[in-house]
Design an enzyme around this catalytic site. Structure first.
Site, mmCIF file in Angstrom:
data_model
loop_
_atom_site.group_PDB
_atom_site.id
_atom_site.type_symbol
_atom_site.label_atom_id
_atom_site.label_comp_id
_atom_site.label_asym_id
_atom_site.label_seq_id
_atom_site.Cartn_x
_atom_site.Cartn_y
_atom_site.Cartn_z
ATOM 1 N N ASP A 192 -9.747 18.117 -1.937
ATOM 2 C CA ASP A 192 -9.423 16.967 -1.281
ATOM 3 C C ASP A 192 -10.202 15.732 -1.643
ATOM 4 O OD1 ASP A 192 -11.895 17.151 -0.093
ATOM 5 O OD2 ASP A 192 -11.220 17.469 2.007
ATOM 6 N N CYS A 232 -13.706 21.164 -0.713
ATOM 7 C CA CYS A 232 -13.561 20.090 0.270
ATOM 8 C C CYS A 232 -15.110 19.725 0.551
ATOM 9 C CB CYS A 232 -12.965 20.469 1.309
ATOM 10 S SG CYS A 232 -13.571 21.658 2.304
ATOM 11 N N THR A 238 -17.140 20.720 3.043
ATOM 12 C CA THR A 238 -18.073 21.784 3.279
ATOM 13 C C THR A 238 -17.574 23.071 2.548
ATOM 14 O OG1 THR A 238 -16.616 22.301 5.083
ATOM 15 C CG2 THR A 238 -18.694 20.963 5.576
ATOM 16 N N HIS A 294 -18.846 42.436 -5.442
ATOM 17 C CA HIS A 294 -18.711 43.590 -4.170
ATOM 18 C C HIS A 294 -17.409 43.131 -3.596
ATOM 19 C CE1 HIS A 294 -23.090 44.693 -2.953
ATOM 20 N NE2 HIS A 294 -22.713 44.952 -4.637
ATOM 21 N N HIS A 304 -16.725 49.465 -3.720
ATOM 22 C CA HIS A 304 -16.249 48.260 -3.284
ATOM 23 C C HIS A 304 -14.786 48.098 -3.269
ATOM 24 C CE1 HIS A 304 -20.637 47.223 -3.023
ATOM 25 N NE2 HIS A 304 -20.676 47.622 -4.086
#
Ligand code: RB5
Length: 146
Positions: A8, A65, A67, A98, A133
């Site tokens: 963004d 973005c 965060t 993992h 995994h």
């Protein structure tokens, strides 16, 4: 290897920095926007990247973005997508080894540019470990297919 990348407005400066790294290192990428710092809605761009990876058009994706939280929530709504918000090289290593993450989410307001490049490098150069995994990752897919 081809990487879809999108952000963004808040993620745009870091996207440019990552793309500059791709250009310098001849890494194949596809920029799905945004193309400026004009305000936009992060779901529009996270959906584009996640859809392209989910459809197999690109092997992996990067969503950015402010965060990294919003774009990772959006990307994880898509089938076959395992998006990981990574704030450190260790998280990127674990996300691949993992979790077999196929999309890296970054926060432009939370991650320093050079740290982000080290996170990207680790994400792109680390293989899934499989084994126990794989059993766990398969349980994620089994649940999302219900
Ligand atoms: C935009 O201001 C900001 O909300 C967005 O970039 C992101 O951080 C949302 O999770």
């Amino acid at each position: 290897m081809s990487i879809a990348i999108g952000s963004d407005h808040a993620g745009y400066p870091l996207k440019k920095f990552v793309i500059d790294f791709f250009e310098k290192n001849k890494i194949d990428y596809c920029d799905l926007g945004a193309f400026s710092e004009e305000q936009v809605d992060y779901p529009d761009f996270a959906h584009k990247v996640a859809q392209a990876v989910s459809e197999g058009k690109h092997e992996s994706g990067i969503v950015i973005c402010g965060t990294g939280i919003g774009v990772s929530i959006v990307a994880n709504k898509h089938k076959n997508i395992r998006a990981a918000l990574c704030c450190s090289v260790f998280m990127a290593e674990m996300a691949r080894k993992h979790n077999n993450a196929n999309i890296l989410a970054l926060g432009a307001r939370t991650t320093e540019e050079n740290d982000a490049i080290n996170i990207v490098k680790t994400f792109l150069n680390t293989d899934f470990e499989g084994g126990r995994h794989a059993i766990r990752v398969n349980k994620i897919s089994a649940f999302s297919e219900k």
